[in-house]
Design a protein around this motif. Sequence first.
Motif, short mmCIF file in Angstrom:
data_model
loop_
_atom_site.label_atom_id
_atom_site.label_comp_id
_atom_site.label_asym_id
_atom_site.label_seq_id
_atom_site.Cartn_x
_atom_site.Cartn_y
_atom_site.Cartn_z
N UNK A 240 -139.15 101.30 -20.01
CA UNK A 240 -139.25 102.68 -19.53
C UNK A 240 -138.12 103.57 -20.06
N UNK A 241 -136.89 103.13 -19.92
CA UNK A 241 -135.75 103.98 -20.26
C UNK A 241 -135.66 104.22 -21.77
N UNK A 242 -135.89 103.18 -22.57
CA UNK A 242 -135.85 103.35 -24.02
C UNK A 242 -136.99 104.25 -24.48
N UNK A 243 -138.18 104.06 -23.93
CA UNK A 243 -139.32 104.92 -24.27
C UNK A 243 -139.00 106.38 -23.94
N UNK A 244 -138.44 106.61 -22.77
CA UNK A 244 -138.06 107.96 -22.34
C UNK A 244 -137.05 108.57 -23.30
N UNK A 245 -135.99 107.83 -23.61
CA UNK A 245 -134.94 108.35 -24.49
C UNK A 245 -135.47 108.61 -25.90
N UNK A 246 -136.30 107.70 -26.39
CA UNK A 246 -136.86 107.85 -27.74
C UNK A 246 -137.71 109.12 -27.82
N UNK A 247 -138.57 109.33 -26.85
CA UNK A 247 -139.47 110.50 -26.88
C UNK A 247 -138.67 111.79 -26.77
#
Length: 401
Positions: A240-247
């Motif tokens: 979740x957190x990596x997906x959020x930061x990447x987007x």
Amino acid sequence: MVLKKIYGSEKKYFSVLLYFLAFFIISAPAWSEEKKSLLSLGVSLPLTGQDSTQAVKWLHGMEAAISVVNHEGGIHQKQLRIITIDDGGDAVVRHNNLIQLTENEDIFGLIAAFGYNGTKDTLRIAEKNSTLFFGSNTSMKSSGPHVKSNIFTLRPDADLEMDLLVSRFIQDTGKRRISVVYIENEKGIEYINGVRKALEKRQQELLLAVPVSMENPKITSAIDNILVSSPDAIIIAADLNITNDFIKEIRQNRSDINLIAVGHTDPLELSEKLMNTGLGVVISQAVPFPFYRRIPIVNAYAAAVEAFKDQDSSIEMTFPGFEAYLNLQAFIYILKQSPSLDKASFIYTAQQQFETDLGGFRFSFSKNSHTGSNQIFLTQIAPGGFVTPIRNFSEVYEYHP
């Protein structure tokens, strides 16, 4: 009424004490008769710890399904109950819980394991002990190249889910340039392999696969690398957190690339973090949209949730709750069709299911296939951070900074 026995990290010893007190208070014959009237299912869940919020939603979905069938009189004169043991997300505790369930509890089978690691460990124990397992496989390659007679998984595995997703994207958009950013673990590797196979099947090559680590993801570097490939779409297989930061970061650079997130139990978690920055991000799901009540199975889920509020006022309609509810509904459907309540009858009956429709969600099993669904459902983040269903990629919102 839902019959359940919960052991947890905070409640375990108190629950066990009550369990033995009850044993001595009631007579042995009465206890024996009570056990004869129950059909028990086992699950280890992280009801405390990092993933507890979603795991509780998952448990609520199972409880809602069982509450309905028990209220209607049970199955073959038996009431269903869930024996739930809290593992706090700890692998060692989960392993011990599963041993407890399969070796010391009189269970019919293991049901609806939660999360990638929970499912992986449950499958391993079920295969080792020849225990019936029925539930979601969280998109993992569940049981290798050979069908295990005691293992039934309801959702597509990683290869099939990515094949369906890639097919939908190419068919809907006519675009074929796909890159992937993935977390460096077993789950991420299964997704990247699934995308690669799906593209090769269509005589296409994966443009670029960029790994990120949980400890030090280096988002900026990953974005710089992946943009060199000039992709039409980026599939994001990360937590979740990596997906959020990447987007959030890639949206500062490019707004014209289709962003597709996979492997998330609850898309609302991601949408609430991204809000309007996530506009048009597609999130692949294995179940229909759980708030569209024109779908009969969704309407049944809503009714079950409403009825269960008398027992637990915190229950609500959720994505993870609905997936767990569907797991139990498919299991219950097969159990009702079985001529007797034994593992052999259940397996035989399950293998006769072909395009069984629960009211907007279909599943099939056969002797050669124990993966029940070949469907994926697309959702997207809409204005205001809401999540809405879409039929195809042509309905995706355009993002404007």
